[in-house]
Design a protein around this motif. Structure first.
Motif, PDB file in Angstrom:
ATOM      1  N   THR A 112       0.726  -1.537  -0.260  1.00 18.64           N
ATOM      2  CA  THR A 112       0.219  -0.201   0.027  1.00 18.64           C
ATOM      3  C   THR A 112       1.017   1.285   0.122  1.00 18.64           C
ATOM      4  N   ARG A 113      -0.060   2.413  -0.614  1.00 19.93           N
ATOM      5  CA  ARG A 113       1.439   3.743  -0.285  1.00 19.93           C
ATOM      6  C   ARG A 113       1.811   4.257   1.334  1.00 19.93           C
ATOM      7  N   ASP A 155     -15.370  19.522  -0.756  1.00 22.34           N
ATOM      8  CA  ASP A 155     -14.080  19.821  -1.935  1.00 22.34           C
ATOM      9  C   ASP A 155     -13.364  18.277  -2.286  1.00 22.34           C
ATOM     10  N   CYS A 156     -14.065  17.640  -2.577  1.00 27.44           N
ATOM     11  CA  CYS A 156     -13.616  15.635  -2.606  1.00 27.44           C
ATOM     12  C   CYS A 156     -14.955  15.101  -3.947  1.00 27.44           C
ATOM     13  N   GLY A 157     -15.013  14.479  -4.790  1.00 21.87           N
ATOM     14  CA  GLY A 157     -15.412  14.190  -6.048  1.00 21.87           C
ATOM     15  C   GLY A 157     -15.702  12.393  -4.805  1.00 21.87           C
ATOM     16  N   HIS A 158     -16.726  11.617  -6.102  1.00 22.05           N
ATOM     17  CA  HIS A 158     -17.265  10.122  -5.497  1.00 22.05           C
ATOM     18  C   HIS A 158     -16.114   9.143  -4.434  1.00 22.05           C
ATOM     19  N   ILE A 159     -15.038   9.162  -5.504  1.00 22.90           N
ATOM     20  CA  ILE A 159     -13.749   7.945  -4.125  1.00 22.90           C
ATOM     21  C   ILE A 159     -13.371   9.111  -3.731  1.00 22.90           C
ATOM     22  N   ILE A 160     -14.038   8.863  -2.220  1.00 26.79           N
ATOM     23  CA  ILE A 160     -13.261   9.133  -1.664  1.00 26.79           C
ATOM     24  C   ILE A 160     -12.017   8.524  -0.643  1.00 26.79           C
ATOM     25  N   PRO A 161     -11.637   7.450  -0.166  1.00 26.11           N
ATOM     26  CA  PRO A 161     -10.829   6.819  -0.347  1.00 26.11           C
ATOM     27  C   PRO A 161     -10.238   7.025  -0.983  1.00 26.11           C
ATOM     28  N   ALA A 217      -8.913  12.771   4.755  1.00 24.26           N
ATOM     29  CA  ALA A 217     -10.260  13.110   5.443  1.00 24.26           C
ATOM     30  C   ALA A 217     -10.944  12.221   6.084  1.00 24.26           C
ATOM     31  N   LEU A 218     -11.420  11.472   4.967  1.00 23.50           N
ATOM     32  CA  LEU A 218     -11.811  10.074   5.350  1.00 23.50           C
ATOM     33  C   LEU A 218     -11.381   8.929   6.962  1.00 23.50           C
ATOM     34  N   ALA A 219      -9.564   9.226   6.407  1.00 20.65           N
ATOM     35  CA  ALA A 219      -9.170   7.826   8.051  1.00 20.65           C
ATOM     36  C   ALA A 219      -9.331   9.130   9.063  1.00 20.65           C
ATOM     37  N   VAL A 275      -5.971   4.267   2.863  1.00 17.34           N
ATOM     38  CA  VAL A 275      -7.248   4.187   4.036  1.00 17.34           C
ATOM     39  C   VAL A 275      -6.120   2.582   5.178  1.00 17.34           C
ATOM     40  N   ILE A 276      -5.856   1.856   4.420  1.00 19.55           N
ATOM     41  CA  ILE A 276      -5.273   0.251   5.185  1.00 19.55           C
ATOM     42  C   ILE A 276      -4.838   0.946   6.353  1.00 19.55           C
TER      43      ILE A 276
END
Length: 283
Positions: A4-5, A259-265, A271-273, A49-50
């Motif tokens: 993962t990144r 200020d976020c598109g559909h693919i939030i992760p 911001a999601l985390a 996210v992982i």
């Protein structure tokens, strides 16, 4: 080996569950969190996210039935069967309970799993999707459903029309309104949806939407959503999912990621985390 990144190397395996082989990435230790992706994605949707969840949780990120490297099954693409796949995967991995997080096409099965097996689901997070025909999304649907819903729903049509042009089509979904998708993840998504059989499986989710909507209505008619739930919106779904959930949920919090598109992760992973970590911890 897939890293993962965030530098975490998850264990990736095919796990037999509900009569299919589910390709699943597992990382970390602690209370289980099950991550359900949407279209046109694979488990790699959660790559940023992982690493943020794995220090506190056993993160389980499968490819949905028929998608990615999971079995390209002939049928079973309704939300109820996808929920059964998810429960069987938890069984196979020895997890009696889990939090479940769903986005896009992963939201209806996540919701049904929480409705049907509330004793197994500690927390529910749903994002950027609608729950069938439940009231509350009228404003979002005022101009009709998104055009691709009808295109995908006609058996055999979309996969025939798109033959040889899968990359251009998938790219449209990945880049419209969403920024910053890493090139290697984009390439994996494109490869995962190449070929008519891969597209058939993906579009079968749309073709089963009437069945999924009926399953959702039946679940809501029989019981309330008692699992602590968080609804997260961005663009374009916004607060429509929250409005569907508000009348039927006992414990609901909702957030809009600005200020976020559909693919939030992939668009706003930090911001999601920042929303997921305290909610999953019960804070």
């Amino acid at each position: 080996m897939v890293t993962t990144r965030g530098g975490i190397v998850p264990d990736i395996a095919l796990v037999r569950a509900n009569g299919i082989d589910v390709n699943v990435a597992v990382a970390g230790a602690g209370p289980a969190v099950l991550l359900l992706h949407g279209f046109p994605q694979t488990w790699r949707l959660w790559s940023e996210v992982i690493p943020q969840l794995a220090p506190r949780h056993r993160v389980i990120a499968p490819d949905l039935r028929g998608l990615g490297a999971s079995t390209r099954a002939a049928d079973g693409y309704d939300a109820g069967t996808l929920a059964a796949d998810a429960e069987a995967l938890l069984d196979a991995l020895g997890e009696q309970t889990a939090a479940v997080v769903g986005i896009d096409a992963g939201t209806p099965p996540a919701f049904l799993l929480a409705m049907r097996r509330p004793e197994r689901i500690r927390r529910l997070v749903v994002m950027e999707s609608l729950l069938g025909t439940l009231p509350g999304a009228e404003d979002f649907l005022a101009g009709g459903a998104p055009w691709w819903f009808g295109f995908h729903s006609v058996p055999g049509l979309a996969e025939t029309v798109l033959a040889g042009h899968e990359a251009e089509y998938v790219d449209w979904f990945l880049t419209t309104g969403t920024r910053g998708i890493p090139g290697e993840i984009r390439d994996e998504f494109v490869a995962a949806y190449a070929g008519s059989e891969a597209l058939r499986c993906a579009f079968s989710i749309y073709r089963e939407m009437p069945t999924s909507a009926r399953q959702i209505r039946e679940a809501v008619a029989a019981a309330r959503l008692t699992v602590p739930t968080m609804a997260i919106g961005a663009h374009p779904v916004g607060s429509a999912l929250e409005r569907q959930l508000r009348p039927i949920a006992d414990d609901l919090v909702a957030h809009l990621v600005e200020d976020c598109g559909h693919i939030i992760p992939l668009d706003r992973p930090q911001a999601l985390a920042s929303l997921l970590i305290p909610f999953l911890a019960g804070v």
